[in-house]
Scaffold this motif. Structure first.
Motif, PDB file in Angstrom:
ATOM      1  N   ASP A   1      -1.734   8.667  -6.569  1.00 25.20           N
ATOM      2  CA  ASP A   1      -3.078   8.759  -6.006  1.00 25.20           C
ATOM      3  C   ASP A   1      -3.104   8.482  -4.507  1.00 25.20           C
ATOM      4  O   ASP A   1      -4.044   8.880  -3.824  1.00 25.20           O
ATOM      5  CB  ASP A   1      -4.023   7.777  -6.713  1.00 25.20           C
ATOM      6  N   GLN A   2      -2.109   7.775  -3.992  1.00 22.39           N
ATOM      7  CA  GLN A   2      -2.090   7.408  -2.583  1.00 22.39           C
ATOM      8  C   GLN A   2      -0.899   8.027  -1.865  1.00 22.39           C
ATOM      9  O   GLN A   2       0.169   8.197  -2.450  1.00 22.39           O
ATOM     10  CB  GLN A   2      -2.015   5.884  -2.405  1.00 22.39           C
ATOM     11  N   GLU A   3      -1.119   8.349  -0.616  1.00 24.33           N
ATOM     12  CA  GLU A   3      -0.036   8.840   0.242  1.00 24.33           C
ATOM     13  C   GLU A   3      -0.201   8.166   1.597  1.00 24.33           C
ATOM     14  O   GLU A   3      -1.253   8.283   2.223  1.00 24.33           O
ATOM     15  CB  GLU A   3      -0.107  10.361   0.388  1.00 24.33           C
ATOM     16  N   VAL A   4       0.809   7.436   2.055  1.00 17.08           N
ATOM     17  CA  VAL A   4       0.729   6.691   3.299  1.00 17.08           C
ATOM     18  C   VAL A   4       1.790   7.211   4.260  1.00 17.08           C
ATOM     19  O   VAL A   4       2.925   7.494   3.860  1.00 17.08           O
ATOM     20  CB  VAL A   4       0.946   5.180   3.046  1.00 17.08           C
ATOM     21  N   SER A   5       1.417   7.346   5.532  1.00 17.28           N
ATOM     22  CA  SER A   5       2.373   7.806   6.532  1.00 17.28           C
ATOM     23  C   SER A   5       2.319   6.921   7.764  1.00 17.28           C
ATOM     24  O   SER A   5       1.290   6.292   8.054  1.00 17.28           O
ATOM     25  CB  SER A   5       2.084   9.261   6.931  1.00 17.28           C
ATOM     26  N   PHE A   6       3.430   6.851   8.476  1.00 13.73           N
ATOM     27  CA  PHE A   6       3.543   6.073   9.710  1.00 13.73           C
ATOM     28  C   PHE A   6       4.264   6.941  10.729  1.00 13.73           C
ATOM     29  O   PHE A   6       5.393   7.374  10.501  1.00 13.73           O
ATOM     30  CB  PHE A   6       4.317   4.778   9.446  1.00 13.73           C
ATOM     31  N   ASN A   7       3.589   7.222  11.851  1.00 18.94           N
ATOM     32  CA  ASN A   7       4.140   8.126  12.871  1.00 18.94           C
ATOM     33  C   ASN A   7       4.523   9.476  12.273  1.00 18.94           C
ATOM     34  O   ASN A   7       5.533  10.092  12.660  1.00 18.94           O
ATOM     35  CB  ASN A   7       5.360   7.497  13.550  1.00 18.94           C
ATOM     36  N   GLY A   8       3.728   9.938  11.312  1.00 15.94           N
ATOM     37  CA  GLY A   8       3.966  11.245  10.720  1.00 15.94           C
ATOM     38  C   GLY A   8       4.972  11.264   9.601  1.00 15.94           C
ATOM     39  O   GLY A   8       5.168  12.293   8.960  1.00 15.94           O
ATOM     40  N   ASP A   9       5.646  10.143   9.331  1.00 20.47           N
ATOM     41  CA  ASP A   9       6.641  10.076   8.259  1.00 20.47           C
ATOM     42  C   ASP A   9       6.060   9.310   7.074  1.00 20.47           C
ATOM     43  O   ASP A   9       5.296   8.358   7.243  1.00 20.47           O
ATOM     44  CB  ASP A   9       7.912   9.371   8.745  1.00 20.47           C
ATOM     45  N   ARG A  10       6.437   9.731   5.868  1.00 19.07           N
ATOM     46  CA  ARG A  10       5.998   9.021   4.670  1.00 19.07           C
ATOM     47  C   ARG A  10       6.541   7.598   4.712  1.00 19.07           C
ATOM     48  O   ARG A  10       7.711   7.383   5.020  1.00 19.07           O
ATOM     49  CB  ARG A  10       6.483   9.739   3.418  1.00 19.07           C
ATOM     50  N   ALA A  11       5.675   6.641   4.383  1.00 16.93           N
ATOM     51  CA  ALA A  11       6.061   5.235   4.486  1.00 16.93           C
ATOM     52  C   ALA A  11       5.386   4.428   3.385  1.00 16.93           C
ATOM     53  O   ALA A  11       4.543   4.931   2.647  1.00 16.93           O
ATOM     54  CB  ALA A  11       5.685   4.676   5.865  1.00 16.93           C
TER      55      ALA A  11
ATOM     56  N   PHE B   1       0.843  -1.192   0.000  1.00 17.10           N
ATOM     57  CA  PHE B   1       0.000   0.000   0.000  1.00 17.10           C
ATOM     58  C   PHE B   1       0.884   1.249   0.000  1.00 17.10           C
ATOM     59  O   PHE B   1       1.927   1.282   0.643  1.00 17.10           O
ATOM     60  CB  PHE B   1      -0.921   0.023   1.231  1.00 17.10           C
ATOM     61  N   GLY B   2       0.429   2.275  -0.724  1.00 14.99           N
ATOM     62  CA  GLY B   2       1.215   3.503  -0.796  1.00 14.99           C
ATOM     63  C   GLY B   2       2.488   3.318  -1.591  1.00 14.99           C
ATOM     64  O   GLY B   2       3.471   4.039  -1.389  1.00 14.99           O
TER      65      GLY B   2
END
Length: 220
Positions: A179-189, A87-88
């Motif tokens: 089309d997608q943007e994924v983040s983890f703890n505020g960081d791009r992931a 994903f992302g």
């Protein structure tokens, strides 16, 4: 999406569906990818586990490339895992951003640019040449590799006047989709979702995934 009757044999249904899809496969356009049939339970809308990958040194394109080549196959091979879905993701792709004003001034349509790209994506084996001590396979490969090579591609030629792709477009090595943007703890992931087979025990599968993680982490 096919919803099965309660208690119907899933393996028998899968065989029948595959046969029906195969019958109409030749009706799809040549550019279409081969259909992939997946089986899941009604409560499998979400993965049983999500793994986040981020880096301060690599961009999402490079992370996605590594996950696709190394991590995803390892997770998919674990017993009971139906699929490991990214994903992302930012899959590498050559992006050609056309400039409408330049194209209009030079009399070039988007279809002409498309045809030029298609004509320059061709691989053919010509045969081989043999000498007394050597044998060499001959291959005609028109695949372009870098952005600079794409920019030099001829889109239109009228006598000595040549219009190249770089004259009507910005060509960069980017991603297939934004089309997608994924983040983890505020960081791009970039995430991998681990989906479990309908016939497998989720807790047992997650235990096997956790046991495989130290080896995967050691190679990051």
């Amino acid at each position: 999406t096919v919803h099965l009757t309660l208690n119907y044999d899933t393996n028998a249904a899968l065989t029948q569906i595959q046969a029906k899809v195969a019958q109409v496969r030749n009706q799809l356009p040549p550019e279409a990818e081969a259909p992939v049939i997946e089986m899941e339970t009604a409560d499998a809308q979400f993965a049983a586990m999500y793994l986040g990958f981020s880096s301060t040194d690599l961009d999402p394109n490079q992370i996605t490339d590594y996950l696709t080549r190394v991590v995803q196959p390892k997770l998919s091979a674990i017993s009971g895992v139906q699929r490991a879905e990214i994903f992302g993701d930012r899959t590498f792709a050559m992006r050609v951003w056309l400039k409408p004003d330049k194209m209009a001034a030079l009399g070039i349509s988007p279809s002409m640019a498309h045809d030029a790209l298609a004509a320059n994506n061709y691989l053919s084996a010509l045969g081989r040449t043999k000498g007394t001590m050597t044998s060499v396979n001959l291959v005609a490969n028109t695949n372009l590799q870098t952005a600079s090579e794409f920019k030099q591609m001829v889109v239109k030629q009228n006598g000595s006047d040549v219009v190249r792709l770089g004259d009507i477009a910005d060509v960069v090595l980017g991603a297939e989709t934004y089309d997608q943007e994924v983040s983890f703890n505020g960081d791009r992931a970039v995430f991998i979702g681990v989906f479990v087979l309908p016939t497998a025990n989720t807790l047992d599968v997650m235990k096997r995934v956790r046991e495989a993680m130290p080896e995967i982490q050691a190679q990051l």
